[in-house]
Enzyme design. Structure first.
Site, PDB file in Angstrom:
ATOM      1  N   HIS A  33      -8.252   1.029   1.917  1.00 16.83           N
ATOM      2  CA  HIS A  33      -8.001   0.957   3.361  1.00 16.83           C
ATOM      3  C   HIS A  33      -8.912   1.925   4.125  1.00 16.83           C
ATOM      4  O   HIS A  33      -8.454   2.813   4.849  1.00 16.83           O
ATOM      5  CB  HIS A  33      -6.536   1.256   3.681  1.00 16.83           C
ATOM      6  CG  HIS A  33      -6.063   0.582   4.942  1.00 16.83           C
ATOM      7  ND1 HIS A  33      -4.823   0.009   5.074  1.00 16.83           N
ATOM      8  CD2 HIS A  33      -6.681   0.380   6.132  1.00 16.83           C
ATOM      9  CE1 HIS A  33      -4.688  -0.506   6.282  1.00 16.83           C
ATOM     10  NE2 HIS A  33      -5.808  -0.285   6.955  1.00 16.83           N
ATOM     11  N   GLU A  78       0.841  -1.199   0.000  1.00 16.50           N
ATOM     12  CA  GLU A  78       0.000   0.000   0.000  1.00 16.50           C
ATOM     13  C   GLU A  78       0.876   1.248   0.000  1.00 16.50           C
ATOM     14  O   GLU A  78       1.950   1.235   0.620  1.00 16.50           O
ATOM     15  CB  GLU A  78      -0.924   0.001   1.233  1.00 16.50           C
ATOM     16  CG  GLU A  78      -1.934  -1.127   1.230  1.00 16.50           C
ATOM     17  CD  GLU A  78      -2.880  -1.070   2.431  1.00 16.50           C
ATOM     18  OE1 GLU A  78      -2.799  -0.095   3.213  1.00 16.50           O
ATOM     19  OE2 GLU A  78      -3.700  -1.985   2.582  1.00 16.50           O
TER      20      GLU A  78
END
Length: 531
Positions: A281, A263
């Site tokens: 997220h 990420e």
């Protein structure tokens, strides 16, 4: 002079006001979170640093923070903080472990609905002016079996919500006791059974060595055909490449992911596959959760800076300044004892019993108990701390009891920890010597005198000649240097144990070589944080 706090990420105005109302000088400069050089230039002015995820509290930042006393993270994850550097500098690291549980659980439920009814794809199609009603045939949740991997704080909320949706729920969690499972009304199963029974699988565990790729290619192949998989916990729990292949083959009917192995995720094997729902997220991204964690971290930091009270600290127990001077070595011992038993115990723990003997019985036993429990729970949850550990243990049905007694042996004080599982009891005891160093003095009722090292080896065997030679030979052949060697036995020719402090982490090849000798009943590597 009033303490001074820097807020270098976006926190609510209410959190800023809490600092001001408590008489703390506060600078709200969220632009510094993404400018490490600018942060480095001013950090020495502050006693406290309040952050979210954008700010990286690196060792360089902490080294420059000559006045810093506390870092407060509004949220649970602290990967953006160098905790080792903070500990060495005497900087307390706090987080807010319970502020976003409901929000994350709700997101998992929302993702389950989205993938069951193909809502994102249907929405995009309708926005495009198509009316493809027959294309988006979904499935009901009612009556389906939900497999929950991880029945801790968030997992338990998901279980409750799923039961409200009339789903059948099974759970896999090595730390979930039968009593706790009965209380929350979930069927406790092994992972393999969950894989074969579940229509939906949702993950709610931290990323550790034991949970990494828990849904591997092999385990994905064991799932029921048509399963749908939801991950709102941590990237790395699922083999994304293997899942993508299973989605393409039709074995897995859909997936919904909020977290990814890398990420920010700009590329991923799951992207652009049909019936895969992806969000960036967002598990904790609600107004309520963001407000809750912001207010909590402001209150915690203000309490510490003004009164010395410590809450939700990741690198120090909740003790007063006066107690810390005396209790420091005993807190470290408590953590080591918990770590030892935690690493030795794979089955669910029903009870933790702690005996405080001699001078230690007059100390802050709540803090010592929390340190023991945190040490035990750390194996399954690396984010656990001395405040959250007892709460997590209670939620999982683990009974914690303490006993005190006057000095009863050769030591002025010692601590003995016993854990009870369905199959057995396991115990370890330790003390603090006059040099302030913790020592293990008893394991399984067998007396020892062992220094605590970062990397250790524990073995059990029958008390027969040649064991020392075998250990020395195998370790030597594998380039392992022994720093300290402790032996103990129950009786002549009875059960014997060895606890070795070695210079480096033990490789699997070394452990396999020891096991291959056939001389040991148990060969277990252990690691301890001795910083």
């Amino acid at each position: 002079m009033a303490p001074k706090v820097l807020i270098s990420d976006k926190l609510s105005n209410a959190a800023v006001q809490i600092f001001k109302d408590r008489g703390i000088d506060v600078d709200f400069r969220p632009e510094l979170g993404k400018d490490k050089d600018a942060l480095l230039a001013v950090i020495d002015q502050y006693d406290g640093l309040a952050i979210r995820s954008a700010t990286k509290a690196t060792d360089k930042i902490i080294a420059a923070a000559t006045n810093l006393k506390v870092i407060g993270r509004a949220g649970i994850g602290t990967d953006n903080i160098d905790k080792e550097a903070a500990s060495k500098k005497g900087v307390i690291v706090m987080n807010t472990p319970f502020g976003n549980m409901i929000t994350t659980a709700e997101h998992a439920i929302a993702m389950m609905f989205a993938v069951a009814r193909q809502i994102p794809e249907a929405s995009a199609s309708t926005h495009a002016g198509k009316w493809e009603k027959s294309k988006f045939m979904g499935v009901e949740l009612t009556g389906k079996t939900l497999g929950v991997i991880g029945a801790g704080n968030i997992g338990s909320i998901v279980i409750d919500r799923a039961q409200g949706l009339k789903m059948k729920v099974v759970a896999y969690d090595p730390f979930l006791s039968e009593e706790r499972a009965d209380k929350i009304g979930v069927e406790k199963v092994e992972l393999e059974e969950l894989l074969t029974r579940a229509d939906f699988i949702t993950l709610h565990v931290p990323l550790t060595d034991s949970t990494r790729n828990i849904l591997s290619a092999e385990n994905i192949a064991k799932t029921k055909k048509g399963v749908r998989i939801i991950n709102c916990a941590r990237g790395g729990l699922v083999d994304e490449v293997a899942l993508a292949e299973a989605l393409k083959s039709g074995h897995v009917a859909g997936a919904a992911f909020d977290v990814f192995s890398e990420e920010p995720a700009t590329e991923n094997p799951l992207f652009n596959l049909p019936n895969v729902v992806c969000t960036p997220h967002l598990g904790a991204a609600t107004t309520e959760a963001q407000e809750n964690v912001a207010l909590q971290v402001a209150e915690q930091m203000a309490d510490y800076l003004l009164t010395g009270a410590v809450s939700n600290a990741l690198n120090t127990p909740s003790v007063t300044a006066e107690e810390a001077k005396v209790m420091g070595p005993w807190v470290k011992l408590s953590t080591h004892l918990g770590n030892f038993i935690g690493q030795m115990t794979d089955e669910p723990i029903k009870a933790i019993n702690i005996l405080y003997d001699g001078e230690v019985q007059d100390m802050n036993l709540a803090a010592l108990t929390s340190a023991v429990v945190a040490g035990i729970m750390k194996k399954g949850n690396p984010d656990v701390n001395v405040v959250s550990a007892p709460v997590i243990a209670k939620e999982r049905g683990v009974k914690i009891s303490t006993t005190t007694q006057d000095q009863s042996g050769a030591f002025e004080g010692y601590i003995k920890v016993t854990v009870v599982t369905e199959a057995k009891e396991r115990s370890v005891a330790g003390t603090v010597f006059s040099d302030g160093k913790p020592r293990f003095i008893q394991i399984k009722g067998i007396n020892v005198d062992a220094e605590v090292g970062e990397n250790m080896l524990y073995t059990t065997n029958e008390d027969v000649p040649g064991i020392i030679g075998t250990l020395g030979s195998v370790l030597g052949d594998n380039g392992v240097n022994i720093a300290n060697f402790t032996l103990g036995r129950s009786e002549a020719r009875g059960e014997a144990i060895a606890l070795l402090y070695v210079d480096d982490a033990l490789s699997q090849a070394t452990l396999d070589a020891l096991a291959a000798t056939g001389r040991f009943k148990q060969v277990k590597p252990l690691t301890f944080d001795i910083a």
